[in-house]
Design a protein around this motif. Structure first.
Motif, short mmCIF file in Angstrom:
data_model
loop_
_atom_site.label_atom_id
_atom_site.label_comp_id
_atom_site.label_asym_id
_atom_site.label_seq_id
_atom_site.Cartn_x
_atom_site.Cartn_y
_atom_site.Cartn_z
N SER A 1 0.85 -1.20 0.00
CA SER A 1 0.00 0.00 0.00
C SER A 1 0.88 1.24 0.00
CB SER A 1 -0.91 0.01 1.23
OG SER A 1 -0.18 0.33 2.40
N GLY A 2 0.27 2.42 -0.17
CA GLY A 2 1.06 3.64 -0.25
C GLY A 2 1.94 3.89 0.95
N GLY A 3 1.35 3.80 2.15
CA GLY A 3 2.11 4.02 3.37
C GLY A 3 3.16 2.95 3.59
N GLU A 4 2.82 1.70 3.29
CA GLU A 4 3.76 0.60 3.47
C GLU A 4 4.94 0.73 2.51
OE1 GLU A 4 0.86 -3.04 4.89
OE2 GLU A 4 0.96 -2.54 2.77
N GLU B 1 12.43 3.21 2.90
CA GLU B 1 13.43 3.68 3.86
C GLU B 1 14.39 2.55 4.23
OE1 GLU B 1 14.01 6.68 4.98
OE2 GLU B 1 12.32 7.64 3.97
N LEU B 2 13.85 1.36 4.39
CA LEU B 2 14.68 0.21 4.74
C LEU B 2 15.60 -0.16 3.58
CD1 LEU B 2 15.32 -1.90 6.85
CD2 LEU B 2 13.34 -3.21 6.09
N ALA B 3 15.06 -0.17 2.37
CA ALA B 3 15.87 -0.49 1.20
C ALA B 3 16.98 0.54 0.99
CB ALA B 3 14.98 -0.55 -0.04
N LYS B 4 16.64 1.81 1.19
CA LYS B 4 17.62 2.88 1.03
C LYS B 4 18.78 2.72 2.01
CE LYS B 4 16.33 7.00 2.33
NZ LYS B 4 15.63 8.31 2.34
N ASP C 1 -2.42 -0.02 13.57
CA ASP C 1 -1.80 1.29 13.40
C ASP C 1 -1.05 1.46 12.09
OD1 ASP C 1 0.27 -0.41 14.10
OD2 ASP C 1 0.67 0.57 16.03
N TRP C 2 -0.97 0.38 11.28
CA TRP C 2 -0.42 0.55 9.94
C TRP C 2 -1.30 1.46 9.08
CZ3 TRP C 2 -1.57 -4.09 12.29
CH2 TRP C 2 -2.76 -4.72 11.93
N ALA C 3 -2.55 1.65 9.50
CA ALA C 3 -3.43 2.57 8.77
C ALA C 3 -2.88 4.00 8.79
CB ALA C 3 -4.83 2.56 9.38
N GLN C 4 -2.07 4.32 9.80
CA GLN C 4 -1.51 5.67 9.88
C GLN C 4 -0.72 6.05 8.64
OE1 GLN C 4 -0.24 7.68 13.58
NE2 GLN C 4 0.20 5.60 14.25
N GLY C 5 -0.02 5.07 8.07
CA GLY C 5 0.77 5.36 6.88
C GLY C 5 -0.09 5.87 5.74
N GLU C 6 -1.31 5.35 5.62
CA GLU C 6 -2.21 5.79 4.56
C GLU C 6 -2.68 7.23 4.80
OE1 GLU C 6 -2.65 3.53 1.90
OE2 GLU C 6 -1.06 2.70 3.17
N PHE C 7 -2.97 7.58 6.04
CA PHE C 7 -3.36 8.95 6.35
C PHE C 7 -2.21 9.91 6.04
CE2 PHE C 7 -6.41 6.64 9.05
CZ PHE C 7 -7.57 7.34 8.78
N GLN C 8 -0.98 9.50 6.34
CA GLN C 8 0.18 10.36 6.08
C GLN C 8 0.38 10.59 4.59
OE1 GLN C 8 3.79 9.76 8.57
NE2 GLN C 8 2.62 8.15 9.58
N LEU D 1 8.43 5.85 11.45
CA LEU D 1 7.73 7.11 11.22
C LEU D 1 6.87 7.03 9.96
CD1 LEU D 1 10.30 9.90 12.17
CD2 LEU D 1 8.17 9.33 13.35
N LYS D 2 7.36 6.33 8.95
CA LYS D 2 6.59 6.19 7.71
C LYS D 2 5.52 5.10 7.85
CE LYS D 2 8.62 9.24 5.03
NZ LYS D 2 9.60 8.85 4.00
N LYS D 3 5.82 4.05 8.59
CA LYS D 3 4.91 2.91 8.70
C LYS D 3 3.74 3.19 9.63
CE LYS D 3 4.39 -1.58 7.60
NZ LYS D 3 3.15 -1.94 8.25
N GLY D 4 3.95 4.10 10.60
CA GLY D 4 2.91 4.34 11.59
C GLY D 4 2.99 3.40 12.77
#
Length: 409
Positions: free
Chosen positions: A33-36, A42-45, A264-271, A332-335
């Motif tokens: 998903s977008g947030g995921e 970030e991990l790959a980078k 709380d992974w839903a947070q990434g979608e809101f962000q 921070l990105k994942k929520g």
């Protein structure tokens, strides 16, 4: 178990080529998903910046779709370099079959036992005293996400607990808003049910059933109240005609739904949508009735290969996952919440700050993944899918649920 019986037919080989300047690792996961996707980038980078090469092996769909593919590849002698799984009992048989890399030397050298909090996360990676996974986050199901715009349109205050949410549902329907967004998948419906159990029946009743496998409690009056509430929730979600969890989250983001019970992974979608916690949306831990988090989450496991360079790269990735910088950037990105308490998350949003405070105050409980076998989980998810999609009575659903718990290992 069946893995042991077929182990003699398996030949685990290194399938990952090493470049002259780096070792490539194919990493499988179901973060699409977008947030995921933003979080896994970030991990790959960070892995690429360390000198190795992340080869992304994203598998579209939920964990229920991805896990059989991941396990099939490991069993079939085509192992990836690393793979996401939920820390708990999902990899238990793979470990017993000797197919996963032992990370104990890395964990002891870096003092993971002194870093990882709560300790149950590392315990879920441990079998017979050896450590086989690197936990990357704490995810909790214990949240409901509410659209401030939806409640404003309906002319009612944003709820502060489940009782108020239930009372406001008719007003939302009058305004053409779906009260409860719910994807049509058993794992989502089962997750929401578990949150309702903790809020309505209480943590002690939940532990009796999920940890002690007490079928009499599952048949009792506390759980009867939950199944009755689930019938109401099913009615609230009857017009939620979406399949995936992030589609349901989008209904809340766009004000088409009042709320969603989701981790709380839903947070990434809101962000990703540019919404601000506390302004555009509201989050209530424990459905607003209690402040507690179940400490589930994700971890990385590393299939055994016969190439020493790949093995060393696997251990470097495991170390990187636990590092402070990656813990901050990823979560921070994942929520999700970090697995170590010595990192600076002062920039976290309002909802993450709520979670951090609950964690710091010790308001935690185990997750179902840490106590129920994948087989039991699947049986319950199948039951929930049938219950939420039809007109099964609360009494019938409770009886069948209790039967599953009675058979659980």
């Amino acid at each position: 178990m069946y893995l042991k019986r077929i182990l003699t037919a398996l030949a685990v080989s290194a399938a990952l080529p090493a470049a002259s300047h780096a070792t490539e690792l194919e990493v499988t996961h179901w973060w699409t998903s977008g947030g995921e996707a933003a979080a896994v980038a970030e991990l790959a980078k960070a892995f690429d910046a360390s000198g190795d090469k992340w080869v992304d092996g994203a598998i579209a769909g939920s964990g229920g779709t991805a896990r059989p593919i991941i396990i099939s590849r490991i069993l079939g002698g085509d192992p990836m370099g690393a793979t996401q799984l939920n820390h708990g009992r999902q990899a238990e048989e793979l470990i017993e079959a000797g197919l996963l890399l032992d990370l104990t030397d890395v964990a002891e050298k870096e003092g993971w036992k002194d870093i990882v909090n709560p300790p149950s996360l590392l315990e879920s990676c441990t079998l017979d005293g050896r450590i086989y996974c690197a936990p990357i986050n704490i995810h909790s199901w214990q949240w409901i996400w509410l659209s401030n715009a939806a409640y404003e349109k309906a002319g009612v205050p944003v709820p502060t607990n489940w009782e108020e949410f239930t009372a406001a549902a008719p007003k939302l329907e009058e305004a053409g808003i779906v009260p409860l967004a719910m994807g049509k998948q058993g794992w989502q419906q089962n997750g929401a049910f578990g949150v309702m159990v903790v809020a309505i029946a209480g943590v002690d009743a939940w532990k009796k059933v999920n940890v002690e496998k007490d079928a009499e409690v599952a048949r009792g009056p506390e759980y009867a109240k939950v199944f009755e509430a689930a019938v109401n929730a099913r009615e609230f979600a009857k017009d939620s005609n979406v399949q995936d969890w992030n589609q349901a989250t989008n209904m809340v983001i766009t004000g088409k739904a009042g709320g969603q019970i989701m981790g709380d992974w839903a947070q990434g979608e809101f962000q990703v949508a540019g919404q601000v916690a506390g302004e555009d949306y509201t989050c209530l831990p424990g459905l607003g009735d209690n402040e507690i988090l179940d400490t589930a989450g994700d971890a990385f496991y590393f299939p055994k290969v016969d190439d020493p360079e790949t093995t060393e790269a696997q251990k470097r990735l495991a170390s990187l996952i636990i590092s402070k910088d990656v813990q901050v950037a990823f979560n921070l990105k994942k929520g999700s919440l970090p697995i170590r308490g010595d990192v600076d998350l002062s920039s976290a949003n309002d909802c993450m700050q709520k979670g951090l405070k609950i964690l710091a105050d010790g308001g935690i409980m185990p997750s179902g993944d840490q106590n129920l076998t994948p087989d039991t989980q699947t049986q319950i998810e199948d039951l929930m899918a049938e219950f939420w999609s039809g007109d099964m009575s609360a009494e019938d659903a409770q009886s069948r649920y209790a039967d599953i718990i009675e058979r659980a290992e």
